[in-house]
Enzyme design. Structure first.
Site, PDB file in Angstrom:
ATOM      1  N   HIS A 168      37.393  19.117 -68.264  1.00 51.16           N
ATOM      2  CA  HIS A 168      36.438  18.816 -69.337  1.00 51.16           C
ATOM      3  C   HIS A 168      36.023  17.357 -69.384  1.00 51.16           C
ATOM      4  O   HIS A 168      35.298  16.965 -70.296  1.00 51.16           O
ATOM      5  CB  HIS A 168      37.019  19.174 -70.709  1.00 51.16           C
ATOM      6  CG  HIS A 168      37.260  20.628 -70.929  1.00 51.16           C
ATOM      7  ND1 HIS A 168      36.335  21.464 -71.498  1.00 51.16           N
ATOM      8  CD2 HIS A 168      38.321  21.411 -70.635  1.00 51.16           C
ATOM      9  CE1 HIS A 168      36.830  22.689 -71.578  1.00 51.16           C
ATOM     10  NE2 HIS A 168      38.032  22.683 -71.054  1.00 51.16           N
ATOM     11  N   LYS A 223      29.521  14.090 -83.904  1.00 50.47           N
ATOM     12  CA  LYS A 223      30.458  14.323 -82.801  1.00 50.47           C
ATOM     13  C   LYS A 223      31.538  13.256 -82.882  1.00 50.47           C
ATOM     14  O   LYS A 223      31.417  12.326 -83.677  1.00 50.47           O
ATOM     15  CB  LYS A 223      29.735  14.247 -81.450  1.00 50.47           C
ATOM     16  CG  LYS A 223      28.836  13.000 -81.313  1.00 50.47           C
ATOM     17  CD  LYS A 223      28.055  12.984 -80.012  1.00 50.47           C
ATOM     18  CE  LYS A 223      26.803  13.831 -79.990  1.00 50.47           C
ATOM     19  NZ  LYS A 223      26.867  15.033 -79.188  1.00 50.47           N
ATOM     20  N   ARG A 224      32.591  13.367 -82.054  1.00 53.45           N
ATOM     21  CA  ARG A 224      33.581  12.301 -82.036  1.00 53.45           C
ATOM     22  C   ARG A 224      32.897  10.951 -81.797  1.00 53.45           C
ATOM     23  O   ARG A 224      31.905  10.873 -81.072  1.00 53.45           O
ATOM     24  CB  ARG A 224      34.621  12.560 -80.929  1.00 53.45           C
ATOM     25  CG  ARG A 224      35.615  13.642 -81.276  1.00 53.45           C
ATOM     26  CD  ARG A 224      36.373  13.317 -82.556  1.00 53.45           C
ATOM     27  NE  ARG A 224      37.341  12.268 -82.353  1.00 53.45           N
ATOM     28  CZ  ARG A 224      38.640  12.466 -82.136  1.00 53.45           C
ATOM     29  NH1 ARG A 224      39.136  13.692 -82.130  1.00 53.45           N
ATOM     30  NH2 ARG A 224      39.459  11.458 -81.947  1.00 53.45           N
ATOM     31  N   LYS A 261      29.401   8.015 -76.052  1.00 58.02           N
ATOM     32  CA  LYS A 261      28.434   8.847 -76.778  1.00 58.02           C
ATOM     33  C   LYS A 261      27.353   7.985 -77.441  1.00 58.02           C
ATOM     34  O   LYS A 261      26.349   8.487 -77.927  1.00 58.02           O
ATOM     35  CB  LYS A 261      29.143   9.710 -77.822  1.00 58.02           C
ATOM     36  CG  LYS A 261      30.129  10.723 -77.207  1.00 58.02           C
ATOM     37  CD  LYS A 261      30.812  11.555 -78.278  1.00 58.02           C
ATOM     38  CE  LYS A 261      31.942  12.417 -77.761  1.00 58.02           C
ATOM     39  NZ  LYS A 261      31.491  13.698 -77.161  1.00 58.02           N
ATOM     40  N   THR A 318      28.404  20.648 -76.618  1.00 56.66           N
ATOM     41  CA  THR A 318      28.121  21.999 -77.098  1.00 56.66           C
ATOM     42  C   THR A 318      27.325  21.936 -78.398  1.00 56.66           C
ATOM     43  O   THR A 318      26.635  22.891 -78.741  1.00 56.66           O
ATOM     44  CB  THR A 318      29.422  22.804 -77.329  1.00 56.66           C
ATOM     45  OG1 THR A 318      30.371  21.970 -77.998  1.00 56.66           O
ATOM     46  CG2 THR A 318      30.009  23.269 -76.017  1.00 56.66           C
ATOM     47  N   LYS A 334      24.126  24.207 -80.187  1.00 60.44           N
ATOM     48  CA  LYS A 334      24.094  24.714 -81.573  1.00 60.44           C
ATOM     49  C   LYS A 334      22.840  24.227 -82.299  1.00 60.44           C
ATOM     50  O   LYS A 334      22.205  24.966 -83.043  1.00 60.44           O
ATOM     51  CB  LYS A 334      25.355  24.260 -82.330  1.00 60.44           C
ATOM     52  CG  LYS A 334      26.639  24.817 -81.742  1.00 60.44           C
ATOM     53  CD  LYS A 334      27.888  24.070 -82.219  1.00 60.44           C
ATOM     54  CE  LYS A 334      29.073  24.377 -81.312  1.00 60.44           C
ATOM     55  NZ  LYS A 334      30.202  23.442 -81.475  1.00 60.44           N
TER      56      LYS A 334
END
Ligand code: 26V
Length: 827
Positions: A365, A557-558, A563, A665, A669
């Site tokens: 991952h 998100k985290r 990111k 992911t 969504k």
């Protein structure tokens, strides 16, 4: 009649035709006779608890039927081992999956209560960090829905993910005792108890090895029922708790040192206490290794027990069982299974090894080296001496083969499981996973390609046939039916079927309606209702008023440097300055919504949260901005919050540095709920973009190749800062304390940190693309059309499709057929 022939319908609780009246009776019965509470005194939590018992009864039927079918059909089974399962709330999901939502809502109404309100009282078990844990939960939903003989194994942490509070703009972590208001949803299985051993030493005698451990602890199972959609199948998620019970440190107890033995007992019970709230660094802590071994040892013993109950011979294990390793965290299952096969079932190494290679498969991952697990040889020697032995043996057999194939010493060193590092020898868990597994997959096309060309390049030379891709997916049950019922109703209406829930490809028909003003209007109404719901929450919880007419721009998100939440902030600040410069220009009002947790020791990420809140404070209170920008950081991000926020989003921020996000992911969504993506060519964004098209998504920024080229020539962030006046201004404002006047140097380090994830290189493309977003949004018909086209083309990203890929290409598993399952009449 033999016991075996008992029909569940003979029992009152089975409620063969559940209707509102029977459900109401059942809820009241549970309240009084299970919980011992007088209805006149019942709190919402009590009612919820009673209703969960009533719903669990109904699920139990499918669950036991499924178990009987597994036993009688003897189909090959897959066991999904994961240190994390982020299941989200169970109750509403169970009702929807079993087609019981309406009668329960009616039953509550008759009791003078509101199901929607009551279900908000359920705790959200945070037994995971982020994407990997939530993916495991989506997969369990799909496995049950597709009638795959499957079971999940994990740990029932007492404390899940910490609760995030924001105090003075900063993250404060609080314990989350989710079991406190235990909804008794899980079945405790006191008879499913296995001993897990640690420490001690190995004795070699007469050609045989026995491990004489120093400590033991029991693992006791709790089964959570995972209901598939359609009420036919329910699979177990088996979560282990640690109990010492009457078992102590044996040597101390034997020496009469009762208190020392008890002390050890205390320590051991810590094993299942707390989830490691880390998803970016591998800290190599002893307790974490113990947790990992605890999970796999209990699970492997259970898997073998279950096998031997159904089949007489251990040698057929590889024909009947697939074990999937969710990242490297459960990789000790490999030496553990080898140990059991060799030491307890007396199989020779070669035979045991051949079985393991058929049984195991592994998903990677992340490619980020910080997160790749390594365990020190010394630590393993102390804690798991026999397993270390076995790993050495696996390594030496493997390296001999590599040498025999003519590879040079350097290559052999690179593929060795054991590596010399400055702090001593280490065991590379990912290497062990690759060597033992017949299939290794990445989680999006780009990620799987990079995995083969970078991290596992040497192994891909040795075993090219082992590497494959399974692009992630998400379950439309939770992410549309549960999270966004109005959208579900709209889909039912225009697709003229409800079965998009299990055949998500059917969404494609929506393309035909994308130009219809009627459908666009109905979609806009659905979106607006979700925005109003979120706006109410934000006002209630945070006291910030946001307008549902503004564009909702969302990044949840985290919090992690790769990111690039801080790049989002660069754009927000840039926009703020532009509005101040040109107050009369035709600005599109936006609400920027961010949420996410930072690992507790990850200072840069925590600083980013603080920066978001500092920027929010200044902008939200600047009257010159006239509500054209609002910035909201929503604390304590969770699955439940995601269910509230995602339906309300207009724009989905997926802006990681290309090559760093394995899949993502939430991108799926959001698109499924009709948000447009602004994103880089990273992870699954690439595949979403392929399907949605250029016109209906906003792709920007450097590609993986360009990113690599920048690194290769020696990336200099100031080159970008100095050459772009807009960036320069934003950069200096933040770095010099414009948003933290009480401490002007607060963000100096965050801005001058070498910019490893190339925020400054992508800044210009990002802000220019944001202007295109505004322009598109201004044409509401065009925007709605794009949103509908996004939804229509998300069929591929159902986790059902991912699971079908796994079953066909990796696990070689077939579903139970309709005929193999007794029908309970509620399908
Ligand atoms: C890593 C580690 C490192 C060792 C210590 C504990 C720990 C716990 C969790 C993790 C997980 C990091 C990997 C992860 O969550 N990856 C995410 O997986 C998602 C599902 O495949 C994927 O969509 C995201 O892109 C990826 O970041």
């Amino acid at each position: 009649m033999s016991n075996n022939a008992l029909q569940f319908q003979e029992y009152e609780y089975a409620m063969p035709q559940p209707n509102a009246e029977r459900i109401r009776q059942s809820i009241v019965y549970k309240l009084i006779f299970i919980l011992g509470i007088d209805p006149k005194d019942a709190t919402p939590e009590n009612w919820l608890n009673a209703a969960m018992f009533a719903a669990r009864d109904l699920m139990t039927e499918s669950f036991l039927h499924t178990r009987r079918a597994h036993e009688s059909q003897r189909k090959r089974m897959v066991y999904y081992l994961s240190m994390e399962f982020l299941m989200g709330r169970a109750f509403t999901n169970a009702l929807i999956n079993q087609n019981l939502y309406e009668p329960f809502a009616q039953a509550f109404k008759e009791l003078g209560l509101d199901l929607g309100e009551i279900s908000e009282h359920e705790a959200d078990p945070g037994l995971g960090n982020g994407g990997l844990g939530r993916l495991a939960a989506c997969f369990l939903d799909s496995l049950a829905t597709l009638r795959i003989p499957a079971m999940g194994y994990g740990i029932r942490y007492q404390y899940g993910m910490f609760k995030q509070e924001i105090v003075d703009g900063q993250q404060v972590e609080k314990p989350d005792l989710w079991l406190d208001n235990d909804m008794a949803w899980q079945f405790s299985r006191p008879n499913k108890r296995f001993l897990v051993h640690f420490g001690g030493h190995c004795v070699h005698f007469d050609g045989k090895v026995t491990w004489q451990p120093a400590e033991q602890i029991s693992a006791i199972a709790y089964d959570e029922i995972v209901p598939g959609f359609g009420a036919q199948v329910a699979n177990p998620l088996r979560l282990w708790t640690a109990h010492t019970g009457d078992l102590f440190d044996l040597s101390k107890f034997n020496r009469g040192d009762y208190f020392a033995a008890m002390e050890q007992q205390q320590k051991n019970e810590n094993i299942a206490n707390v989830l490691y709230p880390n998803d970016d660094t591998n800290e190599g802590k002893v307790l974490r290794l113990k947790q990992e071994y605890f999970l796999v040892s209990a699970s492997v013993q259970d898997i073998i027990d279950r096998h031997l109950c159904r089949f007489p011979n251990i040698k057929t294990l590889a024909d009947e069982v697939a074990i999937h390793l969710n990242d490297t965290h459960p990789v000790l299952a490999i030496p553990e299974l080898m140990r059991v096969l060799m030491d307890e079932h007396h199989l020779p190494f070669d035979e045991a090894w051949a079985m393991c290679q058929k049984i195991f498969s592994y998903t990677n991952h992340t490619l980020m080296s910080e997160a790749l697990e390594k365990w020190s040889v010394n630590l393993m020697l102390n804690l798991l001496p026999r397993h270390l032995d076995i790993i050495y043996k696996i390594n030496s057999v493997f390296l001999e083969q590599v040498k025999a194939s003519g590879y040079d010493d350097d290559f052999v060193r690179r593929v060795s499981i054991i590596v010399d590092e400055h702090d001593g020898q280490q065991v590379r868990m990912a290497w062990l996973a690759v060597i033992a597994s017949h299939k290794i997959n990445g989680v999006a096309k780009l990620h799987s390609d990079l995995m083969v060309s970078s991290l596992f390049a040497d192994f891909a030379k040795l075993f090219p046939e082992r590497f494959t891709n399974v692009t992630n997916g998400v379950t439309p049950r939770r992410w549309i039916a549960v999270a966004n019922p109005p959208l579900a109703a709209l889909l039912d209406k225009y697709l003229e079927t409800s079965d998009w829930r299990i055949h998500l490809d059917k969404l494609v028909k929506l393309n035909e309606f994308s130009g219809s003003l009627q459908v666009q209007q109905e979609f806009a109404d659905v979106k607006r209702a979700a925005k109003v719901r979120l706006a109410d929450y934000v006002e209630r919880e945070l006291g910030i008023k946001i307008s549902p007419d503004a564009l909702f721009d969302v990044q949840i998100k985290r919090i992690h440097a790769y990111k690039r939440q801080s790049m989002n902030i660069l754009h927000i600040v840039h926009r703020y300055f532009q509005i101040l410069d040109n107050p009369n220009a035709d600005w599109q009002a936006r609400v920027f919504i961010l949420a996410g947790k930072a690992a507790s020791a990850y200072h840069e990420a925590k600083h980013t949260i603080r920066l978001i809140n500092d920027v929010a404070k200044v902008i939200n209170n600047d009257s010159r901005v006239r509500d054209l920008i609002k910035v909201v950081f929503i604390p304590n991000y969770s699955v439940s919050l995601a269910q509230l926020i995602i339906p309300a989003a207009d724009l989905s921020e997926q802006i990681s540095l290309a090559g760093k996000e394995a899949s993502g992911t939430s991108n799926m969504k959001f698109a499924l709920n009709g948000a447009l993506t602004i994103g880089t060519l990273d992870g699954a964004n690439v595949e979403i973009h392929e399907r949605v098209g250029d016109e209906h998504s906003f792709i920007f920024g450097n590609t993986v190749e360009q990113v690599e080229a920048l690194y290769a020539r020696g990336y200099n962030p100031y080159e970008f800062v100095d050459n772009d006046p807009d960036l320069r201004r934003v950069f200096h404002a933040i770095a010099n304390g414009h948003f933290s006047p009480e401490e002007t140097s607060r963000y100096s380090a965050l801005m001058h940190n070498g910019d490893h994830f190339q925020r400054y290189a992508d800044f210009r493309a990002y802000v220019d693309t944001q202007l295109k977003v505004d322009a598109h949004y201004r044409d509401q018909a065009a925007w709605r059309k794009s949103a509908i086209i996004n939804i229509a083309n998300m069929g591929y990203f159902s986790s059902d499709r991912s699971i079908e890929d796994y079953c066909r290409d990796i696990w070689y598993i077939k579903p139970l057929t309709e005929q193999e399952l007794p029908n309970n009449g509620r399908g």
